[in-house]
Design a protein around this motif. Structure first.
Motif, PDB file in Angstrom:
ATOM      1  N   THR A 189     -22.933  11.485 -13.160  1.00 57.19           N
ATOM      2  CA  THR A 189     -23.997  11.160 -11.974  1.00 57.19           C
ATOM      3  C   THR A 189     -23.416   9.557 -11.831  1.00 57.19           C
ATOM      4  O   THR A 189     -23.211   9.081 -10.538  1.00 57.19           O
ATOM      5  CB  THR A 189     -25.214  11.589 -12.350  1.00 57.19           C
ATOM      6  N   ASP A 193     -22.571  16.910  -7.285  1.00 53.99           N
ATOM      7  CA  ASP A 193     -22.908  16.690  -8.897  1.00 53.99           C
ATOM      8  C   ASP A 193     -23.538  18.166  -8.993  1.00 53.99           C
ATOM      9  O   ASP A 193     -23.556  19.172  -8.631  1.00 53.99           O
ATOM     10  CB  ASP A 193     -24.076  15.799  -8.640  1.00 53.99           C
ATOM     11  N   GLU A 194     -23.489  18.368 -10.520  1.00 52.15           N
ATOM     12  CA  GLU A 194     -23.882  19.564 -11.369  1.00 52.15           C
ATOM     13  C   GLU A 194     -23.148  20.826 -10.559  1.00 52.15           C
ATOM     14  O   GLU A 194     -23.683  21.845 -10.317  1.00 52.15           O
ATOM     15  CB  GLU A 194     -25.203  19.806 -11.128  1.00 52.15           C
ATOM     16  N   GLY A 211     -29.938  17.020 -16.134  1.00 47.02           N
ATOM     17  CA  GLY A 211     -29.608  15.732 -15.588  1.00 47.02           C
ATOM     18  C   GLY A 211     -30.372  14.561 -16.097  1.00 47.02           C
ATOM     19  O   GLY A 211     -30.074  13.326 -15.458  1.00 47.02           O
TER      20      GLY A 211
HETATM   21 MG    MG Z   1     -25.619  14.050 -14.456  1.00 52.02          MG
END
Ligand code: MG
Ligand code: ATP
Length: 729
Positions: A38, A223-224, A564
């Protein structure tokens, strides 16, 4: 070179820097937890802006939650030193909604289209079922909704769905799917899944729109990525296939949303889709101690087909992972609460502490215990236990049984589950009660003027059920049995079962948990307590929200919601077979996804990780059943934990223990002496009970019973020593 750019790259290791400075072309960053994925996205955006390779309006960054999006924007603005409103940093849904607002006409909608939430969806679904004369008890709107949603997320159209039906249920879904979509269009409305489906259609059918957006978003980051589903994958393809500046970051070991049709293949096949993709591996973890990492790696090694990753950290070895076995869920919650209090006394901020569990229902006991102890906490991703709709409904049933005047309770339950009692009919009943001075109960049983025949019948049936339950309530039996009867006879549980959704399953679990709370109450109260008293007690839990937020709040959440995030101190509770891995996943053979979820949980912890499990847990029937510790605990190398070797000697089963005090003593030793367990009570001890106040122990009985004479009452009460909220003074 620009000094600010140097600063930007300063806080990155070489592969991170490589990823951040990578220019045009597809990029896959596949890396384990806490390796800075991230952070790379945030820095990459800042870098592209700083080096003027990108204007803010050319950036599209997709995150998993709105909260994550807000944080990412904030970080970028901090790094580049100015506001960047033109960037699209948002979830898939938010980005799609924006596109659709601008181009709705092209799909036959107007700009003012409405977005249907799940309640709206169900209402429309119900209407579609009614139109076809389908029994909505057998084929519930919610079950339809779940099937249709899954199809939409896989980009299966109504027509395609119809071609593959294999059961009568699916045949009905196919018809309703068609009707439902047609109705949505007619009403100028889209549901949540349509945001993506319709955006994909927009981009597929309208070359000009597609060119427009793909030219605008020169730089796309996700992201993810491991948790994207097919429709999201397709959407990204449409936007990026021209310039191919797509950078995705993810961790196959953290894929935990297959039940929302997320497809782990998206990440596994990225390299096939983009053979020339720049692949970056990040292997240094900046979050956790080596011990925590080793434990997580050892756990995930039990899954087949993981992409090999070698995470390491220079944070240091750190403390062993703590594993605690408790007598039951109450001892567990009490111990966790005590530990949190100890940490806070030592100067740890509450906001540094998180407790994770597999299902929301598991939070109930801890919720109560923390409330009693006055420890400030927040529950992420949902209301606190006693604020949940289904729990409030169940309580409202009980309330109406003891208080026939309670119009609020009556209004809440009369049509929950649906019985065909509408708002108008309810108002008629309440109006009639007002006019005649009757209780709501009596009014509902009386001749309410102005009711339709159907409404009258429906209310009549409802009150018959309530009358039968009332007779039961008047017998003053155990509250748990009454509650159980309420949930069955009212049709409440049946309605939830018929929904066949994950959400309904969660609600059923919460109700089971409430029955457990009632059993607990029954056991603690001498001669079975009264229903009134039980309701009083629960209302105390329900409004204990006036806490000070001076030192932050402890965070309670499911492991799914923890994705996260990171916390210095993490507790994972309920590490038992059936809880975690969840019994449903065990039945469905979906252990690997559960293990990935455990991996997500473990890797949130920075400094201290504690896993706990109970030897027995209150079951739905009210009886405590023995619980087996989670296989995930066995998969952790013993040398990484503080588990003493004597555990393997086994613990005598409750039935075989000669005396209570012997068992309790063994249990206290077994749990490392940390528990606040009952063995510690002796005759003559001064104790305090959370509700009953001060008392003195006057006797100990087999089965873990302490007899306490309470000062306020001047009489003896027998309490389950290890579950009653008592402690020594
Ligand atoms: Mg992350
Ligand atoms: P997850 O898989 O859990 O989403 P992640 O790979 O996205 O994790 P981040 O959250 O970006 O990891 O980073 C984890 C922590 O490590 C954060 O606190 C981050 O600030 C820190 N971190 C990452 N890279 C560095 C670095 N090069 N120097 C210092 N700290 C770093």
């Amino acid at each position: 070179a620009d000094a600010a750019i140097d600063d930007l790259l300063e806080g990155l290791n070489p592969p991170q820097r490589d990823a951040v400075t990578h220019g045009e072309g597809p990029m896959l960053i596949l890396a384990g937890a806490g390796s800075g994925k991230t952070r790379v996205i945030t820095h990459r955006i800042a870098y592209l802006l700083r080096t003027q390779q990108a204007r803010p309006s050319e950036i599209l960054a997709i995150t998993f939650t709105n909260k994550a999006a807000a944080e990412m924007r904030e970080r970028v603005e901090l790094l580049v030193g100015r506001a960047t409103r033109a960037m699209w940093v948002m979830t898939f849904h938010a980005a799609c909604a924006r596109m659709l607002r601008a181009h709705a006409e092209k799909l036959g909608f107007t700009r003012q289209f409405t977005i249907y939430d799940s309640a709206d969806q169900r209402r429309l679904m119900k209407q579609c079922l009614d139109n076809r004369g389908i029994d909505t008890k057998r084929y519930t709107p919610r079950a339809m909704q779940s099937q249709i949603s899954t199809s939409k997320n896989k980009l299966i159209s109504p027509e395609q769905y119809a071609e593959t039906v294999g059961s009568p249920f699916e045949e009905i879904v196919a018809e309703i799917y068609k009707d439902y979509n047609r109705e949505l269009l007619r009403m100028n409305a889209m549901d949540f899944d349509d945001m993506l489906v319709n955006s994909v259609q927009l981009l597929e059918k309208h070359q000009d729109v597609r060119d427009n957006y793909s030219n605008q978003f020169r730089w796309v980051m996700v992201d993810e990525y491991q948790d994207t589903n097919h429709v999201q994958y397709r959407w990204l393809q449409l936007l990026t296939s021209e310039h191919r500046n797509l950078a995705v970051v993810g961790d196959d070991a953290q894929s935990i949303y297959s039940f929302r049709a997320a497809d782990i293949r998206n990440i596994l096949e990225f390299e096939e889709d983009y053979p020339d993709a720049h692949v970056v591996k990040l292997e240094q973890n900046y979050r956790s101690t080596q011990t925590i990492l080793d434990a997580a790696n050892a756990l995930i090694a039990n899954n087949r087909g993981q992409m090999p990753k070698h995470l390491w950290t220079d944070v240091g070895e750190g403390d062993p992972v703590r594993v605690r076995e408790m007598a039951d869920e109450h001892a567990e919650a009490r111990w966790v609460t005590a530990e949190i209090q100890r940490l806070v006394d030592e100067g740890v901020s509450k906001s540094e502490i998180a407790v994770f569990y597999r299902t929301n229902a598991q939070a109930r006991v801890l919720d109560e215990m923390l409330t009693r102890a006055g420890v400030g906490f927040q529950v992420i991703g949902g209301p606190k236990f006693y604020e949940r709709a289904e729990v409030k409904d169940a309580i409202a049933y009980l309330t109406f049984l003891v208080n026939p005047q309670d119009a609020t309770a009556f209004t809440r339950i009369a049509n929950s589950p649906r019985r065909g009692i509408g708002q108008t009919s309810l108002s008629r009943v309440l109006g009639y009660a007002n006019d005649t001075g009757l209780t709501v109960w009596d009014a509902a049983e009386g001749e309410v003027p102005g009711l339709t025949k159907a409404a009258k019948n429906a209310i009549g049936r409802f009150m018959d059920t309530m009358t039968a339950l009332k007779e039961r309530a008047d017998e003053n039996g155990p509250v748990a049995q009454l509650l159980d009867a309420v949930l069955h006879q009212s049709g409440y549980l049946d309605a939830l079962h018929a929904e066949r959704t994950i959400e309904a399953q969660g609600r059923i679990e919460n109700l089971q948990e409430l029955v457990s709370a009632a059993s607990q109450y029954d056991m603690n109260a001498e001669n079975g307590g009264s229903l009134d008293e039980f309701l009083q007690q629960t209302s105390l839990f329900a409004d204990a929200d006036n806490l000070r937020e001076d030192d932050g709040l402890v965070t309670l959440m499911t492991m799914h919601n923890a994705k996260g995030l990171e916390f210095p101190i993490v507790f994972m509770i309920g590490m038992e077979e059936g809880q975690f891995p969840h019994s449903r996943s065990i039945e469905e053979g979906n252990i690997e996804e559960e293990r990935r979820l455990a991996y997500v949980g473990l890797t949130r912890a920075m400094r201290q990780l504690t896993l706990s499990h109970a030897r027995r847990r209150m079951g739905y029937g009210g009886g405590a059943s023995p619980a087996v510790k989670s296989r995930f605990l066995d998969e952790l190398p013993r040398e990484l934990t503080d588990q003493p070797a004597r555990i393997s000697r086994g613990f005598p089963a409750p039935g075989r223990v000669a005396s209570w005090s012997q068992a309790a003593a063994a249990s206290a030793e077994y749990a490392g002496g940390d528990t606040n367990d009952a063995a510690l009570f002796n005759v003559g001890d001064d104790v305090v009970h959370a509700q009953l106040g001060e008392g003195v122990v006057t006797g100990l009985q087999p089965g873990g019973i302490v007899v306490v004479r309470f000062a306020g009452e001047g009489r003896d009460r027998s309490l389950m020593a290890d579950v009653a909220p008592i402690r020594k003074r």
